[in-house]
Design a protein around this motif. Sequence first.
Motif, PDB file in Angstrom:
ATOM      1  N   GLN A  28       0.815  -1.210   0.000  1.00  0.00           N
ATOM      2  CA  GLN A  28       0.000   0.000   0.000  1.00  0.00           C
ATOM      3  C   GLN A  28       0.853   1.267   0.000  1.00  0.00           C
ATOM      4  O   GLN A  28       0.588   2.192  -0.766  1.00  0.00           O
ATOM      5  N   ALA A  29       1.878   1.326   0.826  1.00  0.00           N
ATOM      6  CA  ALA A  29       2.712   2.534   0.906  1.00  0.00           C
ATOM      7  C   ALA A  29       3.402   2.800  -0.430  1.00  0.00           C
ATOM      8  O   ALA A  29       3.486   3.953  -0.877  1.00  0.00           O
ATOM      9  N   ASP A  30       3.882   1.742  -1.092  1.00  0.00           N
ATOM     10  CA  ASP A  30       4.542   1.912  -2.394  1.00  0.00           C
ATOM     11  C   ASP A  30       3.554   2.412  -3.441  1.00  0.00           C
ATOM     12  O   ASP A  30       3.893   3.277  -4.258  1.00  0.00           O
ATOM     13  N   LEU A  31       2.346   1.860  -3.424  1.00  0.00           N
ATOM     14  CA  LEU A  31       1.317   2.292  -4.370  1.00  0.00           C
ATOM     15  C   LEU A  31       0.960   3.755  -4.137  1.00  0.00           C
ATOM     16  O   LEU A  31       0.862   4.544  -5.079  1.00  0.00           O
ATOM     17  N   GLN A  32       0.781   4.116  -2.874  1.00  0.00           N
ATOM     18  CA  GLN A  32       0.438   5.499  -2.560  1.00  0.00           C
ATOM     19  C   GLN A  32       1.537   6.459  -3.006  1.00  0.00           C
ATOM     20  O   GLN A  32       1.251   7.518  -3.556  1.00  0.00           O
ATOM     21  N   GLN A  33       2.779   6.077  -2.795  1.00  0.00           N
ATOM     22  CA  GLN A  33       3.885   6.935  -3.207  1.00  0.00           C
ATOM     23  C   GLN A  33       3.952   7.045  -4.732  1.00  0.00           C
ATOM     24  O   GLN A  33       4.072   8.137  -5.278  1.00  0.00           O
ATOM     25  N   ALA A  34       3.837   5.916  -5.431  1.00  0.00           N
ATOM     26  CA  ALA A  34       3.941   5.916  -6.892  1.00  0.00           C
ATOM     27  C   ALA A  34       2.835   6.734  -7.552  1.00  0.00           C
ATOM     28  O   ALA A  34       3.063   7.404  -8.563  1.00  0.00           O
ATOM     29  N   LEU A  35       1.628   6.697  -6.970  1.00  0.00           N
ATOM     30  CA  LEU A  35       0.492   7.398  -7.563  1.00  0.00           C
ATOM     31  C   LEU A  35       0.192   8.744  -6.901  1.00  0.00           C
ATOM     32  O   LEU A  35      -0.757   9.425  -7.280  1.00  0.00           O
ATOM     33  N   GLY A  36       0.992   9.107  -5.907  1.00  0.00           N
ATOM     34  CA  GLY A  36       0.784  10.378  -5.236  1.00  0.00           C
ATOM     35  C   GLY A  36      -0.488  10.423  -4.407  1.00  0.00           C
ATOM     36  O   GLY A  36      -1.103  11.473  -4.260  1.00  0.00           O
ATOM     37  N   ILE A  37      -0.886   9.293  -3.864  1.00  0.00           N
ATOM     38  CA  ILE A  37      -2.098   9.214  -3.046  1.00  0.00           C
ATOM     39  C   ILE A  37      -1.756   9.686  -1.634  1.00  0.00           C
ATOM     40  O   ILE A  37      -0.828   9.169  -1.013  1.00  0.00           O
ATOM     41  N   PRO A  38      -2.486  10.658  -1.095  1.00  0.00           N
ATOM     42  CA  PRO A  38      -2.196  11.148   0.267  1.00  0.00           C
ATOM     43  C   PRO A  38      -2.314  10.038   1.309  1.00  0.00           C
ATOM     44  O   PRO A  38      -3.076   9.082   1.145  1.00  0.00           O
ATOM     45  N   LYS A  39      -1.579  10.201   2.412  1.00  0.00           N
ATOM     46  CA  LYS A  39      -1.568   9.186   3.476  1.00  0.00           C
ATOM     47  C   LYS A  39      -2.937   8.931   4.086  1.00  0.00           C
ATOM     48  O   LYS A  39      -3.224   7.838   4.523  1.00  0.00           O
ATOM     49  N   GLY A  40      -3.820   9.900   4.120  1.00  0.00           N
ATOM     50  CA  GLY A  40      -5.138   9.722   4.709  1.00  0.00           C
ATOM     51  C   GLY A  40      -6.124   8.976   3.825  1.00  0.00           C
ATOM     52  O   GLY A  40      -7.242   8.685   4.229  1.00  0.00           O
ATOM     53  N   ILE A  41      -5.717   8.648   2.611  1.00  0.00           N
ATOM     54  CA  ILE A  41      -6.586   7.940   1.655  1.00  0.00           C
ATOM     55  C   ILE A  41      -6.127   6.489   1.563  1.00  0.00           C
ATOM     56  O   ILE A  41      -4.953   6.215   1.324  1.00  0.00           O
ATOM     57  N   THR A  42      -7.050   5.555   1.731  1.00  0.00           N
ATOM     58  CA  THR A  42      -6.722   4.127   1.638  1.00  0.00           C
ATOM     59  C   THR A  42      -7.272   3.565   0.338  1.00  0.00           C
ATOM     60  O   THR A  42      -8.488   3.555   0.130  1.00  0.00           O
ATOM     61  N   PRO A  43      -6.398   3.103  -0.558  1.00  0.00           N
ATOM     62  CA  PRO A  43      -6.891   2.484  -1.797  1.00  0.00           C
ATOM     63  C   PRO A  43      -7.670   1.209  -1.495  1.00  0.00           C
ATOM     64  O   PRO A  43      -7.250   0.406  -0.666  1.00  0.00           O
ATOM     65  N   ILE A  44      -8.819   1.052  -2.132  1.00  0.00           N
ATOM     66  CA  ILE A  44      -9.605  -0.161  -1.920  1.00  0.00           C
ATOM     67  C   ILE A  44      -9.559  -1.082  -3.128  1.00  0.00           C
ATOM     68  O   ILE A  44      -9.918  -2.244  -3.039  1.00  0.00           O
TER      69      ILE A  44
END
Length: 110
Positions: A28-44
């Motif tokens: 999840q952390a790698d995906l968030q970093q690669a896509l620029g997803i903020p820490k408060g958002i959880t990809p589902i």
Amino acid sequence: SSVCAVQNLWLAARAEGLGVGWVSIFHQADLQQALGIPKGITPIAYLCVGYVSHFHAKPELETAGWLPRLPVEDLVYFEQWGQRDDHQPLIAHLRCDQAAAQCSRQTAPA
């Protein structure tokens, strides 16, 4: 709502001739970093959507022996978990659809 959104996207994509792949193994952390997803958002769901060269007759995981397709009557219950009713119109309709799909696959030109 999220599950319905993914299913609707998937169905709409297939209706338009697009393939959909659900990436289920990721950090999840790698995906968030690669896509620029903020820490408060959880990809589902991490979905890949696009044109494909062909559609397989069976899901690839089923073909690989991961899990066989289960009969629909083993998956649909009425009123409570585990209660089957093979005389329900829904079950008869689904069986008819399955038989028609099986028949069309067997008679389709190669």
